[in-house]
Design a protein around this motif. Structure first.
Motif, short mmCIF file in Angstrom:
data_model
loop_
_atom_site.label_atom_id
_atom_site.label_comp_id
_atom_site.label_asym_id
_atom_site.label_seq_id
_atom_site.Cartn_x
_atom_site.Cartn_y
_atom_site.Cartn_z
N ALA A 185 0.80 -1.23 0.00
CA ALA A 185 0.00 0.00 0.00
C ALA A 185 0.83 1.28 0.00
CB ALA A 185 -0.95 0.00 1.19
N ASP A 186 1.97 1.25 0.69
CA ASP A 186 2.78 2.47 0.77
C ASP A 186 3.30 2.91 -0.59
OD1 ASP A 186 4.44 0.19 0.70
OD2 ASP A 186 6.10 1.28 1.59
N LYS A 187 3.42 1.97 -1.53
CA LYS A 187 3.88 2.32 -2.89
C LYS A 187 2.86 3.21 -3.59
CE LYS A 187 5.94 -2.29 -3.18
NZ LYS A 187 5.81 -3.62 -3.82
N TYR A 188 1.64 3.15 -3.12
CA TYR A 188 0.56 3.93 -3.72
C TYR A 188 0.14 5.11 -2.84
CZ TYR A 188 0.31 -0.35 -6.48
OH TYR A 188 0.62 -1.43 -7.28
N GLY A 189 0.88 5.31 -1.75
CA GLY A 189 0.60 6.44 -0.87
C GLY A 189 -0.37 6.16 0.25
N PHE A 190 -0.76 4.89 0.46
CA PHE A 190 -1.72 4.58 1.50
C PHE A 190 -1.05 3.95 2.73
CE2 PHE A 190 -4.50 5.06 -2.10
CZ PHE A 190 -5.64 5.61 -1.56
N VAL A 191 -1.53 4.35 3.89
CA VAL A 191 -0.98 3.82 5.15
C VAL A 191 -2.11 3.35 6.06
CG1 VAL A 191 1.07 5.31 5.06
CG2 VAL A 191 -0.98 6.10 6.26
N GLU A 192 -1.80 2.33 6.86
CA GLU A 192 -2.75 1.82 7.86
C GLU A 192 -2.41 2.54 9.16
OE1 GLU A 192 -3.92 -2.57 9.76
OE2 GLU A 192 -2.06 -2.31 8.65
N ASN A 193 -3.24 3.50 9.54
CA ASN A 193 -2.83 4.40 10.62
C ASN A 193 -3.82 4.55 11.77
OD1 ASN A 193 -4.74 5.84 9.17
ND2 ASN A 193 -3.63 7.78 9.26
N VAL A 194 -4.83 3.67 11.85
CA VAL A 194 -5.78 3.76 12.95
C VAL A 194 -5.83 2.43 13.70
CG1 VAL A 194 -8.18 4.17 13.62
CG2 VAL A 194 -7.19 5.46 11.73
N PRO A 195 -5.33 2.40 14.93
CA PRO A 195 -5.40 1.17 15.73
C PRO A 195 -6.86 0.72 15.86
CG PRO A 195 -3.96 2.77 16.77
CD PRO A 195 -4.66 3.49 15.65
N TRP B 165 -9.20 -1.99 8.54
CA TRP B 165 -9.84 -1.70 7.25
C TRP B 165 -9.62 -0.26 6.81
CZ3 TRP B 165 -12.43 -2.89 11.82
CH2 TRP B 165 -13.02 -1.80 12.48
N HIS B 166 -9.15 0.59 7.72
CA HIS B 166 -9.00 2.02 7.44
C HIS B 166 -7.62 2.31 6.86
CE1 HIS B 166 -9.63 6.41 8.37
NE2 HIS B 166 -8.31 6.36 8.38
N TRP B 167 -7.59 2.88 5.65
CA TRP B 167 -6.32 3.22 4.99
C TRP B 167 -6.39 4.67 4.54
CZ3 TRP B 167 -2.20 -0.21 4.56
CH2 TRP B 167 -2.48 -1.50 5.03
N ALA B 168 -5.37 5.43 4.92
CA ALA B 168 -5.34 6.86 4.60
C ALA B 168 -4.31 7.15 3.52
CB ALA B 168 -5.00 7.66 5.86
N TYR B 169 -4.64 8.10 2.67
CA TYR B 169 -3.74 8.50 1.58
C TYR B 169 -2.86 9.64 2.04
CZ TYR B 169 -2.18 10.20 -2.98
OH TYR B 169 -1.42 10.60 -4.06
N LYS B 170 -1.56 9.50 1.84
CA LYS B 170 -0.59 10.53 2.20
C LYS B 170 0.09 11.02 0.93
CE LYS B 170 -1.46 9.94 6.57
NZ LYS B 170 -2.23 10.95 7.31
N PRO B 171 -0.28 12.21 0.44
CA PRO B 171 0.29 12.71 -0.82
C PRO B 171 1.75 13.07 -0.69
CG PRO B 171 -1.00 14.42 0.24
CD PRO B 171 -1.23 13.16 1.04
N LYS B 172 2.43 13.06 -1.83
CA LYS B 172 3.85 13.43 -1.85
C LYS B 172 3.98 14.91 -1.56
CE LYS B 172 5.19 9.89 -5.19
NZ LYS B 172 5.77 9.61 -6.50
N THR B 173 5.09 15.26 -0.90
CA THR B 173 5.34 16.67 -0.58
C THR B 173 6.65 17.12 -1.19
OG1 THR B 173 6.43 16.03 1.49
CG2 THR B 173 4.07 16.48 1.58
#
Length: 204
Positions: A182-192, A196-204
């Motif tokens: 998922a990280d290759k596409y900008g998504f991270v699993e960030n909610v304990p 099922w919750h995956w957030a998108y982190k755009p490039k900066t």
């Protein structure tokens, strides 16, 4: 994404499809002439589908390569200007053929990820996406606040409210694939408590 950009993208994909169809027709004729093997067209069709996915994927990758300026909370400034749960339809994009929408760069990256996973025999479903403010309030009432043991973020703070988070339908195989890729596409699993919750982190 403006209407002109959408039209340009459609035209580009159509031209890629036409080129691929022409190329595929040539390959199929050559292959049948050389081998005469049954099922050649079927195999070639799979190759065409793969090539088409690559062509469309290239478009999506280019769109998500853009870098963004983030505010102190990690939100792109262009989104922050709208407000959480107040993202206009013009800034959102559909996820596949579902009813779900995300901020356009996140949707494009998710579409690419789902297609790549499918090509590897992994199915990724989606159950939730952009959440307007009113829906955040309703969810908080129904499921309780996360800070109090529930499953909802405080209205106005949800990553879903920025169109930058998605809830996915994942079996164990898909979950393992997501954690590896998922990280290759900008998504991270960030909610304990919420695999099922995956957030998108755009490039900066």
């Amino acid at each position: 994404m403006g209407i002109e950009a959408v039209n340009n993208r459609i035209a580009d994909i159509q031209s890629r499809m036409l080129a691929l169809q022409t190329q595929q027709a040539t390959r199929t004729t050559t292959s049948n002439t050389t081998t005469g093997a049954p099922g050649t067209t079927s195999a070639s069709g799979a190759s065409f589908a793969s090539a088409l996915a690559d062509a469309m994927g290239t478009q999506s990758t280019a769109a998500t390569d853009k870098k963004y300026t983030l505010n102190s909370k990690g939100i792109p400034t262009e989104l922050a200007a709208y407000g959480n749960g107040k993202i206009p339809a013009s800034a959102l994009e559909q996820v596949g053929n579902t009813r779900h929408k995300l901020w356009a760069p996140a949707a494009q990256s998710l579409n690419k990820m789902i297609a790549d996973a499918k090509a590897q025999g992994v199915t990724i479903g989606i159950t939730d996406s952009y959440r307007p403010y009113s829906e955040q309030v309703d969810l908080a009432h129904r499921k309780g606040l996360y800070s109090q043991g529930g499953l909802a973020a405080k209205p106005g703070t949800s990553e879903h409210g920025w169109g930058m988070a998605t809830d996915l339908d994942l079996n164990s195989k898909a979950q393992t694939w997501m954690r590896a890729n998922a990280d290759k596409y900008g998504f991270v699993e960030n909610v304990p408590r919420e695999p099922w919750h995956w957030a998108y982190k755009p490039k900066t």
